[in-house]
Design an enzyme around this catalytic site. Structure first.
Site, short mmCIF file in Angstrom:
data_model
loop_
_atom_site.label_atom_id
_atom_site.label_comp_id
_atom_site.label_asym_id
_atom_site.label_seq_id
_atom_site.Cartn_x
_atom_site.Cartn_y
_atom_site.Cartn_z
N ALA A 59 -9.23 22.06 18.21
CA ALA A 59 -7.86 22.70 17.42
C ALA A 59 -7.71 24.24 17.84
O ALA A 59 -6.65 24.66 17.98
CB ALA A 59 -8.07 22.27 15.77
N GLU A 61 -8.32 25.43 20.48
CA GLU A 61 -7.70 25.62 21.91
C GLU A 61 -6.13 25.61 21.96
O GLU A 61 -5.53 25.53 23.15
CB GLU A 61 -8.49 25.05 22.82
CG GLU A 61 -9.84 25.70 23.44
CD GLU A 61 -10.87 25.50 22.21
OE1 GLU A 61 -11.16 24.53 21.54
OE2 GLU A 61 -11.63 26.39 21.91
N HIS A 89 -17.11 25.69 9.42
CA HIS A 89 -16.18 26.56 9.37
C HIS A 89 -14.87 26.14 9.36
O HIS A 89 -14.00 26.72 10.13
CB HIS A 89 -16.65 27.49 10.77
CG HIS A 89 -16.46 26.53 11.94
ND1 HIS A 89 -17.27 25.33 12.18
CD2 HIS A 89 -16.15 26.72 13.14
CE1 HIS A 89 -17.04 24.91 13.31
NE2 HIS A 89 -16.36 25.68 13.97
N1 INI Z 1 -12.32 21.24 16.32
C1 INI Z 1 -11.26 20.50 15.72
O1 INI Z 1 -10.20 20.17 16.26
N2 INI Z 1 -11.70 19.92 14.45
C2 INI Z 1 -12.86 19.87 13.95
O2 INI Z 1 -13.19 19.28 12.87
C3 INI Z 1 -13.76 20.90 14.47
N3 INI Z 1 -14.86 21.05 13.88
O3 INI Z 1 -15.30 20.31 12.98
O4 INI Z 1 -15.48 22.20 13.98
C4 INI Z 1 -13.31 21.46 15.57
N4 INI Z 1 -14.13 22.50 16.24
C5 INI Z 1 -14.10 22.94 17.50
C6 INI Z 1 -12.89 23.98 17.67
O5 INI Z 1 -11.88 23.71 17.63
C7 INI Z 1 -13.20 24.45 19.13
O6 INI Z 1 -13.00 23.55 20.10
C8 INI Z 1 -14.71 25.27 19.50
O7 INI Z 1 -14.89 26.20 18.18
C9 INI Z 1 -14.64 26.15 20.58
O8 INI Z 1 -13.71 27.19 20.56
#
Ligand code: INI
Length: 157
Positions: A59, A61, A89
């Site tokens: 999310a 990105e 987070h």
């Molecule tokens: N990204 C999501 O789309 N949903 C989630 O629930 C999630 N969690 O659980 O952490 C999540 N994390 C990844 C984040 O969006 C990034 O891709 C990552 O932090 C790298 O920037």
């Protein structure tokens, strides 16, 4: 002079170019949101060749990829799923994606529709991606159709 009241139609302009950014994180859910969005767009008359789909890691990105895609399309649907129970987070991810997408919309002057599920549980996410509570991807697609029509109407006034 009479009052200007605009209420846009929900019939798609078949020439509209649509971008969809969709996250691979929680793909079990986001693939259903994507299917709902594409189904709605094609059934309202947007040809498949006018839809561009970009998969991103998560999310967080969605905003930058929406910004990259914005110059190629008239409007964007952002699809993702953040589940509180599985995310320490959660608040940080939600605030990054919501403020990021809003900024892209305002900076590009193009509609960027928030089709990101933020739920407490996987079950709630399933309910909102085609089970008990409809499909948020399809809702986001309909919102984009309405916003594009509204933008056109306002330009003509
Ligand atoms: N990204 C999501 O789309 N949903 C989630 O629930 C999630 N969690 O659980 O952490 C999540 N994390 C990844 C984040 O969006 C990034 O891709 C990552 O932090 C790298 O920037």
């Amino acid at each position: 002079m009479s009052t200007l009241i605009l209420k846009a139609s929900l019939t798609a302009n078949p020439q509209a170019k649509i971008g969809i950014v969709v996250s691979r994180f929680n793909e079990l859910i986001t693939e259903k949101l994507l299917a709902g969005a594409v189904d709605l767009l094609t059934r309202t008359g947007i040809p498949a060749e006018n839809i561009q789909i970009v998969w991103v890691p998560g999310a967080v990105e969605l905003s930058l990829s929406a910004q990259w895609l914005a110059s190629r399309v008239d409007g964007i649907i952002a699809l993702g799923c953040v589940i509180q129970g599985a995310t320490s987070h959660y608040d940080t991810v939600c605030s990054m994606v919501s403020s990021g997408l809003q900024r892209v919309a305002l900076d590009t002057n193009k509609p960027v529709i928030f089709g990101v599920l933020t739920t407490e549980t996987l079950e709630q996410a399933l309910d909102r991606s085609g089970a008990k509570c409809g499909n948020k991807g399809a809702e986001a697609a309909l919102t984009l159709v309405e916003m594009l029509n509204l933008q056109q109407q306002l330009k003509q006034k």
